[in-house]
Design a protein around this motif. Sequence first.
Motif, PDB file in Angstrom:
ATOM      1  N   VAL A  21       0.775  -1.142  -0.137  1.00 28.27           N
ATOM      2  CA  VAL A  21       0.053   0.091  -0.046  1.00 28.27           C
ATOM      3  C   VAL A  21       0.857   1.267  -0.139  1.00 28.27           C
ATOM      4  O   VAL A  21       0.516   2.135  -0.680  1.00 28.27           O
ATOM      5  N   GLY A  22       1.929   1.255   0.750  1.00 30.04           N
ATOM      6  CA  GLY A  22       2.832   2.436   0.731  1.00 30.04           C
ATOM      7  C   GLY A  22       3.514   2.537  -0.594  1.00 30.04           C
ATOM      8  O   GLY A  22       3.596   3.860  -0.880  1.00 30.04           O
ATOM      9  N   LEU A  23       3.839   1.630  -1.211  1.00 33.53           N
ATOM     10  CA  LEU A  23       4.365   1.742  -2.602  1.00 33.53           C
ATOM     11  C   LEU A  23       3.325   2.339  -3.644  1.00 33.53           C
ATOM     12  O   LEU A  23       3.819   3.348  -4.286  1.00 33.53           O
ATOM     13  N   SER A  24       2.174   1.935  -3.490  1.00 36.35           N
ATOM     14  CA  SER A  24       1.060   2.586  -4.285  1.00 36.35           C
ATOM     15  C   SER A  24       0.659   3.885  -4.180  1.00 36.35           C
ATOM     16  O   SER A  24       0.640   4.802  -4.743  1.00 36.35           O
ATOM     17  N   ALA A  25       0.762   4.365  -2.653  1.00 33.11           N
ATOM     18  CA  ALA A  25       0.641   5.724  -2.064  1.00 33.11           C
ATOM     19  C   ALA A  25       1.494   6.807  -2.690  1.00 33.11           C
ATOM     20  O   ALA A  25       1.280   7.556  -3.193  1.00 33.11           O
ATOM     21  N   GLY A  26       2.777   6.391  -2.616  1.00 35.73           N
ATOM     22  CA  GLY A  26       3.831   7.418  -3.297  1.00 35.73           C
ATOM     23  C   GLY A  26       3.765   7.628  -4.718  1.00 35.73           C
ATOM     24  O   GLY A  26       3.699   8.652  -5.083  1.00 35.73           O
ATOM     25  N   LEU A  27       3.250   6.611  -5.295  1.00 37.03           N
ATOM     26  CA  LEU A  27       3.010   6.728  -6.840  1.00 37.03           C
ATOM     27  C   LEU A  27       1.614   7.505  -7.071  1.00 37.03           C
ATOM     28  O   LEU A  27       1.776   8.308  -7.970  1.00 37.03           O
ATOM     29  N   ILE A  28       0.740   7.332  -6.290  1.00 36.83           N
ATOM     30  CA  ILE A  28      -0.517   7.889  -6.366  1.00 36.83           C
ATOM     31  C   ILE A  28      -0.258   9.704  -6.251  1.00 36.83           C
ATOM     32  O   ILE A  28      -0.651  10.553  -6.928  1.00 36.83           O
ATOM     33  N   LEU A  79      -7.096  16.626  -5.322  1.00 36.31           N
ATOM     34  CA  LEU A  79      -7.818  15.449  -4.901  1.00 36.31           C
ATOM     35  C   LEU A  79      -6.963  14.323  -5.134  1.00 36.31           C
ATOM     36  O   LEU A  79      -6.924  13.597  -4.149  1.00 36.31           O
ATOM     37  N   VAL A  80      -6.433  14.005  -6.195  1.00 31.31           N
ATOM     38  CA  VAL A  80      -5.513  12.966  -6.280  1.00 31.31           C
ATOM     39  C   VAL A  80      -4.391  12.740  -5.421  1.00 31.31           C
ATOM     40  O   VAL A  80      -3.996  11.839  -4.886  1.00 31.31           O
ATOM     41  N   PHE A  81      -3.639  13.851  -5.055  1.00 26.75           N
ATOM     42  CA  PHE A  81      -2.634  14.321  -4.422  1.00 26.75           C
ATOM     43  C   PHE A  81      -3.142  13.681  -2.821  1.00 26.75           C
ATOM     44  O   PHE A  81      -2.302  12.956  -2.174  1.00 26.75           O
ATOM     45  N   CYS A  82      -4.256  14.254  -2.265  1.00 30.68           N
ATOM     46  CA  CYS A  82      -4.707  13.808  -1.156  1.00 30.68           C
ATOM     47  C   CYS A  82      -4.995  12.314  -1.046  1.00 30.68           C
ATOM     48  O   CYS A  82      -4.777  11.715   0.144  1.00 30.68           O
ATOM     49  N   ALA A  83      -5.513  11.875  -2.209  1.00 28.94           N
ATOM     50  CA  ALA A  83      -5.622  10.375  -2.130  1.00 28.94           C
ATOM     51  C   ALA A  83      -4.273   9.659  -1.959  1.00 28.94           C
ATOM     52  O   ALA A  83      -4.480   8.709  -1.081  1.00 28.94           O
ATOM     53  N   GLY A  84      -3.231  10.178  -2.531  1.00 30.74           N
ATOM     54  CA  GLY A  84      -2.186   9.466  -2.509  1.00 30.74           C
ATOM     55  C   GLY A  84      -1.532   9.549  -0.836  1.00 30.74           C
ATOM     56  O   GLY A  84      -1.108   8.735  -0.204  1.00 30.74           O
ATOM     57  N   THR A  85      -1.738  10.661  -0.087  1.00 25.97           N
ATOM     58  CA  THR A  85      -1.179  10.799   1.321  1.00 25.97           C
ATOM     59  C   THR A  85      -2.167  10.253   2.043  1.00 25.97           C
ATOM     60  O   THR A  85      -1.913   9.894   3.149  1.00 25.97           O
ATOM     61  N   PHE A  86      -3.487  10.021   1.782  1.00 30.14           N
ATOM     62  CA  PHE A  86      -4.359   9.184   2.604  1.00 30.14           C
ATOM     63  C   PHE A  86      -3.979   7.788   2.654  1.00 30.14           C
ATOM     64  O   PHE A  86      -4.130   7.250   3.600  1.00 30.14           O
ATOM     65  N   ALA A  87      -3.672   7.199   1.345  1.00 28.16           N
ATOM     66  CA  ALA A  87      -3.151   5.818   1.205  1.00 28.16           C
ATOM     67  C   ALA A  87      -1.923   5.579   2.259  1.00 28.16           C
ATOM     68  O   ALA A  87      -1.575   4.622   2.799  1.00 28.16           O
ATOM     69  N   SER A  88      -1.277   6.906   2.162  1.00 23.89           N
ATOM     70  CA  SER A  88       0.224   6.875   3.055  1.00 23.89           C
ATOM     71  C   SER A  88      -0.030   6.402   4.363  1.00 23.89           C
ATOM     72  O   SER A  88       0.562   5.775   5.004  1.00 23.89           O
ATOM     73  N   GLY A  89      -1.309   6.903   4.667  1.00 26.42           N
ATOM     74  CA  GLY A  89      -1.716   6.987   6.130  1.00 26.42           C
ATOM     75  C   GLY A  89      -1.941   5.486   6.571  1.00 26.42           C
ATOM     76  O   GLY A  89      -1.862   4.804   7.690  1.00 26.42           O
ATOM     77  N   PHE A  90      -2.501   4.777   5.398  1.00 22.31           N
ATOM     78  CA  PHE A  90      -2.962   3.190   5.779  1.00 22.31           C
ATOM     79  C   PHE A  90      -1.617   2.332   6.013  1.00 22.31           C
ATOM     80  O   PHE A  90      -1.489   1.578   6.833  1.00 22.31           O
ATOM     81  N   TYR A  91      -0.795   2.852   5.199  1.00 23.56           N
ATOM     82  CA  TYR A  91       0.950   2.235   5.544  1.00 23.56           C
ATOM     83  C   TYR A  91       1.160   2.559   6.713  1.00 23.56           C
ATOM     84  O   TYR A  91       1.727   1.519   7.327  1.00 23.56           O
TER      85      TYR A  91
END
Length: 396
Positions: free
Chosen positions: A83-90, A101-113
């Motif tokens: 998930v962390g790998l995907s988050a950085g790419l997003i 919006l897309v940038f925030c989606a990436g940082t949100f996914a980083s939170g899951f990591y």
Amino acid sequence: MHGENALKQNIILLACAQALGASSGPIIISLGGLVGQKLSSDPTLVTLPVSVYNLGLALGTLPAAYVMRRFGRRSGYLLGATVGLSAGLIATIGIYWASFLVFCAGTFASGFYSSYVQSYRFAATDGIEGPMKGIAISAVMVGGLAAAIIGPQLVIWTRESVPGVPFAGSFLSQAALALLAIPVLFLLRKPPPAKREGATASGGRPLREILLSPRYLLAVAAGLVSYGLMTFLMTAAPIAMVGMGHSVDHAALGIQWHVLAMFAPSFLTGPLMVRFGKERITAIGLAIIGCSAMVALAGVDIGHFWISLILLGLGWNFGFLGATAMVTDCHTPEERTKVQGTNDFIVFGTVAIASFSSGALLSSSGWASLNWFVLPIVALILVPLVWHTKEKTSRA
């Protein structure tokens, strides 16, 4: 002996994974608000990327606890790193597309990591009982010392590395760090079960009963305040520094000193908890956070910002690691995942709220107001914690 070697190997591997995984936080904190300024026209939303990172961290804690309970620590951590790998790419794509919006989606996914990364400290205590739990927690958190260097330095080295797209390189490097963590986490071994009198094969006490325990409530409250107030100030600090005329590099270095102060004391925090007790060290941490706010109120020179951030990091280390060790005393091995997951959900849920409110309050009231807010909150938890420490000492 085989079991002891497995425990030592896991602690080393978790410290390495901590160094890689915890580096994401400084990158997002240093740049999230600045990227937000470029992509959002609303000044009250500039810290939203950092806030949704903390929201993802909070919302990810309970699913992470379930995954680890169902499939084991290693499988859960490998999923988290993916998930962390995907988050950085997003996040990188969001910068390329100039999409807030897309940038925030990436940082949100980083939170899951990060919800998985945060549980590394608890994983260090699996198979360990007694005072050594505090030392194991501190040993893993030493990995954050490397993160304190890796994250901010990557910001400085890579923020202009992609021509015409500032900051994109930094979030690509965030994805690379998560990728490097995968082989490290794959080497984790299942620790031997801790020997504990009265342990049963059941799931332990009902969660409601544990939540109503005064000892658990105090431990959660101490962790909540330590991490919540640290995030509240740290989220706003880079924006406040740049707003006061300091450079982006000065802001990134301020965060680097802050994160160094967060993790460098981990070499000593465990032994200090063994020597003086978890509650005393936690209380000292909260008091240092109060001192950080007072330094910030004394002025807005770069020295005031840096000293305040250093004290904030030191206070977090003593307060949060002490509170973490207090939590591990409140459950049996059978109860650990649900108790630890609930603790992190409460703590990081509050952290998310603190992060969201930080940007709005900074925009409306200024840097000083944030620091005035800290002092009564510290006192609210410090008083019962000191009282509990004295009660515990008198019974000893």
